[in-house]
Design a protein around this motif. Structure first.
Motif, short mmCIF file in Angstrom:
data_model
loop_
_atom_site.label_atom_id
_atom_site.label_comp_id
_atom_site.label_asym_id
_atom_site.label_seq_id
_atom_site.Cartn_x
_atom_site.Cartn_y
_atom_site.Cartn_z
N UNK A 114 0.85 -1.18 0.00
CA UNK A 114 0.00 0.00 0.00
C UNK A 114 0.89 1.23 0.00
N UNK A 115 0.45 2.30 -0.60
CA UNK A 115 1.26 3.54 -0.63
C UNK A 115 1.35 4.15 0.75
N UNK A 116 2.49 4.73 1.07
CA UNK A 116 2.70 5.35 2.39
C UNK A 116 2.15 6.78 2.38
N UNK A 117 0.85 6.90 2.28
CA UNK A 117 0.19 8.20 2.26
C UNK A 117 0.05 8.72 3.69
N UNK A 118 0.57 9.90 3.92
CA UNK A 118 0.50 10.52 5.25
C UNK A 118 -0.10 11.91 5.12
N UNK A 119 -0.53 12.44 6.25
CA UNK A 119 -1.07 13.80 6.30
C UNK A 119 0.07 14.77 6.60
N UNK A 120 0.39 15.60 5.62
CA UNK A 120 1.50 16.54 5.80
C UNK A 120 1.20 17.60 6.86
N UNK A 121 -0.07 17.97 7.03
CA UNK A 121 -0.45 19.00 8.00
C UNK A 121 -0.87 18.37 9.32
N UNK A 122 -0.28 17.24 9.65
CA UNK A 122 -0.66 16.52 10.86
C UNK A 122 -0.26 17.32 12.11
N UNK A 123 -1.16 17.34 13.12
CA UNK A 123 -0.89 18.02 14.39
C UNK A 123 -1.06 17.08 15.57
N UNK A 124 -1.13 15.78 15.28
CA UNK A 124 -1.28 14.77 16.33
C UNK A 124 0.09 14.23 16.70
N UNK A 125 0.42 14.28 17.96
CA UNK A 125 1.74 13.81 18.40
C UNK A 125 1.90 12.30 18.25
N UNK A 126 0.78 11.57 18.30
CA UNK A 126 0.85 10.12 18.16
C UNK A 126 0.83 9.67 16.71
N UNK A 127 0.54 10.56 15.78
CA UNK A 127 0.51 10.27 14.35
C UNK A 127 -0.41 9.10 14.02
N UNK A 128 -1.56 9.08 14.66
CA UNK A 128 -2.54 8.06 14.32
C UNK A 128 -3.19 8.39 12.99
N UNK A 129 -3.27 7.42 12.14
CA UNK A 129 -3.83 7.65 10.81
C UNK A 129 -5.06 6.82 10.54
N UNK A 130 -5.05 6.14 9.40
CA UNK A 130 -6.21 5.37 8.97
C UNK A 130 -6.29 4.04 9.71
N UNK A 131 -7.50 3.58 9.89
CA UNK A 131 -7.71 2.28 10.49
C UNK A 131 -7.33 1.19 9.49
N UNK A 174 0.03 13.09 0.99
CA UNK A 174 1.04 12.73 0.00
C UNK A 174 1.91 11.61 0.49
N UNK A 175 2.71 11.06 -0.42
CA UNK A 175 3.64 9.99 -0.07
C UNK A 175 4.88 10.59 0.57
N UNK A 176 5.33 9.97 1.64
CA UNK A 176 6.49 10.49 2.36
C UNK A 176 7.80 10.01 1.75
N UNK A 177 7.84 8.79 1.25
CA UNK A 177 9.09 8.22 0.75
C UNK A 177 9.18 8.21 -0.77
N UNK A 178 8.06 8.02 -1.47
CA UNK A 178 8.08 7.92 -2.93
C UNK A 178 7.88 9.30 -3.55
N UNK A 179 8.64 9.58 -4.59
CA UNK A 179 8.47 10.83 -5.31
C UNK A 179 7.48 10.64 -6.46
N UNK A 180 7.30 11.70 -7.24
CA UNK A 180 6.28 11.68 -8.27
C UNK A 180 6.54 10.72 -9.41
N UNK A 181 7.78 10.31 -9.63
CA UNK A 181 8.09 9.35 -10.68
C UNK A 181 7.83 7.92 -10.24
#
Length: 480
Positions: A114-131, A174-181
């Protein structure tokens, strides 16, 4: 299947156990065989493309379900979103005819790439994301992953028009590790899904537009695409109108009563200071609900500051009126120009009664006539006493020459009586003049008090209209 890397046997065992526990026992033999064939040599680490130079198109969308919280002090918004992602996995394709026409397979998301999609504007210290919900795989390799998520995102709060404000909170994925190519991130639709939105008591959801951005960072020469969801919300102002604006308006109206209060009551300055303290308390309550920023001054803060300044000026006006009303004995008379301005001009335009106007027109003539009449009365009184004394002196001289000593003593006593009588008359005359001067100053104080009341009302109205009618962008009818 080409390009598949071997995975440890333990991972295969775990996968098969999960499938058996979550329905594999009741599944068909075709699905069981399909799972064994697909995941025999599958790796969830390697990017699933036929050629390494090919990017994976990842479509991302979101449905907003609820606005959980808006922390304006820390400028953080908490949202409940249903995330929707779609991409193509070239290693997860099969021919439905070979597996009993099986076209869709549901597997745990941990078992596939699965793609490593993260929230760039995240303000949660625990970085909880999708279930970590299960994903749906179709026979042509299209993976659809729908999962709920609770995100805490930074949100730039614009408090210029508080409490009639509208906020635009951006969520960038956006993806944290993969670039647009490697991963070409795209938005599924031009706007987010708001059909399942639960209404919030403080905010009204206006819309949720979506756009794709392609950015270049200083760290890397490759582009990094992201998808930006903008949550547009408008504040429901009824609560703030009742609890903050309404009391401020009423307190401003109470300030007008300060000008109607008689100066002899002794509470004019006390009322003004009490109103000033009440406005300061409300201003502190407003400051606690807004972020501490010096970029802009919100409308409600402008209104409170303007009202505080006007109430302070009204207190200064009240002190000036009291200084006119309470004049010490021996003070000078009201200047002629000030008297004409107060009685002949101000009293007339403010409709304060004809007696004040007449004072400005005929006061000097009345004063002169009254002084003449008093002087005539005093002079007649003095002459009558002198005639009486003269008559008494003639009769005594004719009666006997031996009573000269008694007559001189009587004349001395009469002289003392007339001296005391003149002093009493002069004292009474001075007191009457002092009373007339004090009365004039009190009338001038009444006129200026009424003038300051109209000045305060006019200034309050102008400031209120100037603050409320400031131009702002129109985004639709405001909801209370």
């Amino acid at each position: 299947m080409k390009g598949r890397a071997l995975i440890p046997m333990a991972s295969q065992v775990i996968l098969l156990c999960m499938l058996v526990c979550f329905g594999g026992v009741y599944g068909t033999q075709d699905e069981y065989r399909l799972l064994n064939d697909m995941f025999a040599n599958y790796s969830n680490i390697i990017r699933p493309v036929e050629r390494s130079a090919d990017p994976i198109d990842v479509l991302i969308g979101a449905a907003i379900q609820q606005i959980i919280d808006m922390d304006e002090k820390n400028q953080v918004i908490t949202l409940n979103l249903w995330m929707r992602m779609q991409w193509t996995d070239s290693n997860l394709k099969w021919n439905p005819a070979d597996y009993g026409d099986t076209t869709v397979l549901i597997v745990p998301i941990e078992t596939i790439w699965r793609p490593d999609i993260v929230l760039f504007t995240n303000a949660d210290s625990s970085f909880n994301g999708m279930m970590m919900t299960s994903a749906s795989i179709s026979h042509d390799g299209i993976v659809r992953w729908n999962a709920p998520a609770i995100y805490q995102s930074t949100c730039k709060i614009d408090i210029t028009y508080f409490p009639f404000d509208e906020q635009h909170c951006s969520l960038k994925f956006g993806s944290w590790a993969y670039h647009g190519f490697q991963i070409d991130l795209k938005n599924r639709t031009t706007s987010g899904d708001i059909s399942a939105y639960i209404d919030n008591g403080e905010w009204t959801l206006v819309g949720m537009p979506v756009k794709r951005n392609l950015l270049f960072y200083n760290c890397c020469p490759e582009p990094y695409p992201d998808v930006e969801f903008t949550v547009i919300i408008r504040r429901r102002a009824l609560f703030y109108f009742i609890n903050l604006l309404g009391p401020c308006v009423l307190i401003s109206l109470i300030t007008v009563l300060d000008f109607f209060m008689p100066a002899d009551a002794g509470e004019k300055v006390t009322l003004g200071i009490t109103i000033l303290l009440a406005l300061t308390v409300f201003l502190l309550l407003v400051a606690e609900t807004m972020p501490p920023t010096s970029e802009v001054v919100p409308l409600i803060a402008q209104y409170y500051a303007c009202t505080i300044v006007l109430v302070s000026l009204s207190t200064v006006m009240t002190v000036y009126v009291l200084s006119l009303h309470y004049r010490l004995p021996g003070t000078n008379r009201v200047p002629r120009g000030m008297k004409k301005f107060a009685f002949s001009f101000l009293a007339r335009i403010m409709c304060m009664g004809s007696f004040l106007v007449n004072m400005g027109d005929d006061d000097d003539e009345n004063e002169i006539s009254q002084n003449k009449s008093h002087a005539g009365v005093y002079e007649n009184t003095f002459l009558s006493h002198q005639n009486g004394i003269a008559i008494m002196d003639d009769s005594e001289k004719k009666s006997s020459e031996e009573s000269s000593v008694v007559s001189k003593r009587f004349e001395s006593m009469t002289h003392d009586i007339m001296t005391n009588l003149k002093y009493i008359v002069k004292k009474k005359k001075d007191e009457d003049a002092e009373d007339d001067i004090m009365t004039e100053w009190k009338y001038v104080a009444v006129v200026f008090d009424r003038l300051f009341m109209w000045v305060f009302l006019l200034a309050t109205t102008i400031c209120t209209l100037a603050i409320i009618c400031q131009p702002k962008p129109f985004t639709g009818p405001n909801e209370f």
